[in-house]
Write a protein that holds these residues in place. Structure first.
Motif, short mmCIF file in Angstrom:
data_model
loop_
_atom_site.label_atom_id
_atom_site.label_comp_id
_atom_site.label_asym_id
_atom_site.label_seq_id
_atom_site.Cartn_x
_atom_site.Cartn_y
_atom_site.Cartn_z
N ILE A 325 45.69 59.33 30.62
CA ILE A 325 46.09 60.60 29.90
C ILE A 325 47.37 60.91 30.54
O ILE A 325 47.52 60.64 31.75
N PRO A 326 48.37 61.33 29.99
CA PRO A 326 49.59 61.70 30.46
C PRO A 326 49.61 62.97 31.47
O PRO A 326 48.68 63.96 31.20
N ALA A 339 52.36 59.76 37.12
CA ALA A 339 52.71 60.28 35.68
C ALA A 339 51.87 60.27 34.82
O ALA A 339 51.88 60.79 33.25
N CYS A 340 50.56 59.55 35.19
CA CYS A 340 49.41 59.51 34.04
C CYS A 340 48.22 59.17 35.09
O CYS A 340 48.34 59.03 36.20
N ILE A 341 47.12 59.46 34.45
CA ILE A 341 45.90 59.46 35.02
C ILE A 341 44.87 58.35 34.28
O ILE A 341 44.57 58.53 33.13
N ASP A 342 44.36 57.23 34.87
CA ASP A 342 43.47 56.63 34.57
C ASP A 342 42.05 57.14 34.91
O ASP A 342 41.41 57.22 35.95
N LEU A 394 40.17 64.79 40.65
CA LEU A 394 40.01 64.00 39.42
C LEU A 394 38.65 64.24 38.64
O LEU A 394 38.73 64.01 37.50
N THR A 395 37.60 64.26 39.47
CA THR A 395 36.19 64.16 38.95
C THR A 395 36.07 65.59 37.97
O THR A 395 35.16 65.40 37.25
#
Length: 409
Positions: A325-326, A339-342, A394-395
Motif C-alpha cells: 500500500i502506498p 514510500a510504500c508498505i508490504d 505497522l501491526t
C-alpha cells in the motif's frame, strides 16, 4: 571477469559498503560492487572534516579515514572500479560499461546505492556569462584533497547547508578566504552555531540574498547579489554552489522500476525493496543528503534484509511480488522513505519513516492508515534536515486500509 553473482551492489559509498559487509557476515560472499570512480569509498573519500565515524565507530574521523576503514573490512569482495551501469533491466540484469567494454551482468538480487549530487549552476537559473571558476563544493574538495590543487583565491560560496561550511573548511585548509556566503532564506540551513565558524573565518554571511549576475569573460571576476531590493557587486574569482542535493537517480528514470515523479527516487518498501523485488535501494539516493554514518548503518540493515530474502527464497526461480500500500503525503512534506508498505509481512513491527520538508515549520505530524492513527507528534522541521518519525507500529494497520497518509495537523 565473472558475470554472475548472488548480489551486485551499484555504488561503493557508505550504504553500498555497509550492505556488502552485512551480507558477508550472513555467509553470502558471491558479491560484486560496481564503482564508476577509480577508487571505492564514495563521497567521504574527498571530505576531510572530522564529522565521520561517531555513530559507526564511536570516534570522530575524517571522511577519507572513514572511507578507508569501511572498505578495508570487505576482505576479498570483488570491487570493479571505473565500471558504470548504463541500464537496469528486469530480473536482475545489468548492462555495464567497463574498461574492457560493455558487458551484461546478472545477480539474484541487486542493491542500488548511487548516492547524491549537488545542484550546479544551470538548474539554479543564475544569469550572466559562462567564465571559468564556477564549481560545486564536491568539485572543490576533489581539487584540494585528491589533486592537491588550489582552484581559486577569493571565492564566493552560495548556500548555507552543512556542506557549505564544509566548503569553507576546505578553503581554510587550502589557505583561501571566502569573500562571502550567500543564502536566499532568512536563516542558515545548517545549525545556527555554524555562523560562528563563518565569523571566525572573516567571511560575511548575506541572508535573504541571491546572485543575479556572474561577471567575467574567461574567468569569474565578480558577482552581483540582491538583498531586499538592493544590489551590490562583490569581487571574486570563483563561485562555489553548495548543497541542494538530489539523488543520483538517472538510471532509475529510464528503468522499469516504479519511481516518484518529483524526486526520481525509486519506490521502496520498509525492506528497501523496489517494485521489481530483485532490486533494492538504499542510502542518499533515497533521502539526500544524510550523514555518511547514517547511510552506512542503513546499508548494514539493508544487507540483512537482502540476506534474509536470499536465504529464505533461494529455491524460487522467479522472485515473488507482494501486495503493498502506498504512503501518501502533501505539502510541506517533500517525500517519505519508505514510500510504500508490504503489509503481508510481520517481520518488522516498528518502522522509522525518514521524511524531508520543503519549508520550515513547527507543527504536529500525523501518520494515519484508514481511521487508525499510527503516529502523532509535534516536531520542529527544517528543509535539508533529516526528520525521523520513529517507531511507527505497522501491526496496527487494518486489512481494509488502502493507503498510509502523512500530514501536518
Amino acid at each position: 571477469m565473472n558475470l554472475n553473482y548472488d548480489v551486485i551492489i551499484i555504488g561503493s559509498g557508505p550504504a553500498g559498503v555497509g550492505a556488502a559487509l552485512s551480507l558477508r557476515r550472513r555467509g553470502i560472499h558471491n558479491i560484486a560492487i560496481l564503482e564508476r570512480e577509480a577508487h571505492a569509498g564514495g563521497v567521504p573519500r574527498h571530505c576531510q572534516h572530522p564529522t565521520f565515524g561517531l555513530l559507526a565507530f564511536k570516534r570522530p574521523m575524517k571522511g577519507n579515514q572513514f572511507a578507508e576503514k569501511i572498505v578495508s573490512n570487505l576482505g576479498d569482495t570483488a570491487i570493479f572500479t571505473r565500471s558504470t551501469v548504463i541500464d537496469i533491466l528486469p530480473q536482475g540484469v545489468l548492462k555495464v560499461s567497463t574498461p574492457d567494454g560493455i558487458v551484461e551482468m546478472r545477480a539474484k538480487r541487486i542493491l542500488i546505492a548511487t548516492g547524491v549530487r549537488e545542484t550546479p549552476r544551470h538548474p539554479r537559473l543564475v544569469s550572466g556569462l559562462r567564465p571559468q571558476g564556477v564549481l560545486t563544493a564536491g568539485a572543490l574538495q576533489q581539487f584540494v584533497y585528491l589533486k592537491g590543487k588550489k582552484p581559486c583565491l577569493n571565492p564566493v560560496i552560495v548556500g548555507s547547508e552543512l556542506v557549505s561550511f564544509s566548503a569553507l573548511w576546505t578553503l581554510k585548509n587550502a589557505g583561501v578566504k571566502a569573500q562571502a556566503m550567500i543564502e536566499s532564506g532568512e536563516r542558515i540551513l545548517a545549525f545556527k552555531a555554524a555562523t560562528l565558524f563563518a565569523k571566525a573565518m572573516g567571511t560575511p554571511l548575506y541572508l535573504n540574498s541571491k546572485i543575479i549576475e556572474i561577471g567575467g569573460l574567461e574567468r569569474v571576476e565578480y558577482v552581483v547579489i540582491e538583498t531586499a531590493g538592493k544590489t551590490q557587486k562583490i569581487t571574486c574569482d570563483a563561485v562555489i554552489f553548495t548543497g541542494s542535493f538530489v539523488g543520483e537517480n538517472t538510471l532509475i528514470r529510464k528503468s522499469h522500476l516504479d519511481f516518484d515523479a518529483s524526486t526520481g527516487k525509486p519506490v521502496t518498501d520498509q525492506f528497501s525493496r523496489c517494485s521489481d523485488p530483485s532490486y533494492y535501494a538504499a542510502g542518499n539516493m533515497l533521502h539526500p543528503a544524510d550523514m555518511g554514518d547514517q547511510c552506512y548503518q542503513e546499508g548494514i540493515l539493508t544487507g540483512q534484509y537482502i540476506a534474509e530474502d536470499l536465504l529464505e527464497n533461494h529455491h524460487q526461480e522467479v522472485v515473488r511480488h507482494t501486495p503493498r500500500i502506498p504512503v501518501k503525503f502533501a505539502e510541506p512534506i517533500r517525500f517519505s522513505v519508505p514510500a510504500c508498505i508490504d503489509y503481508t509481512s510481520q517481520k518488522i513491527e516498528l518502522v522509522d519513516f525518514n521524511i524531508k520538508v520543503n519549508s520550515a515549520f513547527t507543527g504536529t505530524i500525523q501518520v494515519v492508515a484508514g481511521n487508525t492513527v499510527l503516529y502523532k507528534k509535534k516536531i520542529r522541521c527544517l528543509p535539508t534536515r533529516r526528520i525521523l518519525l520513529k517507531g511507527i507500529d505497522l501491526t496496527k494497520i487494518k486489512p481494509d486500509a488502502t493507503e498510509i497518509c502523512i500530514s501536518v495537523v
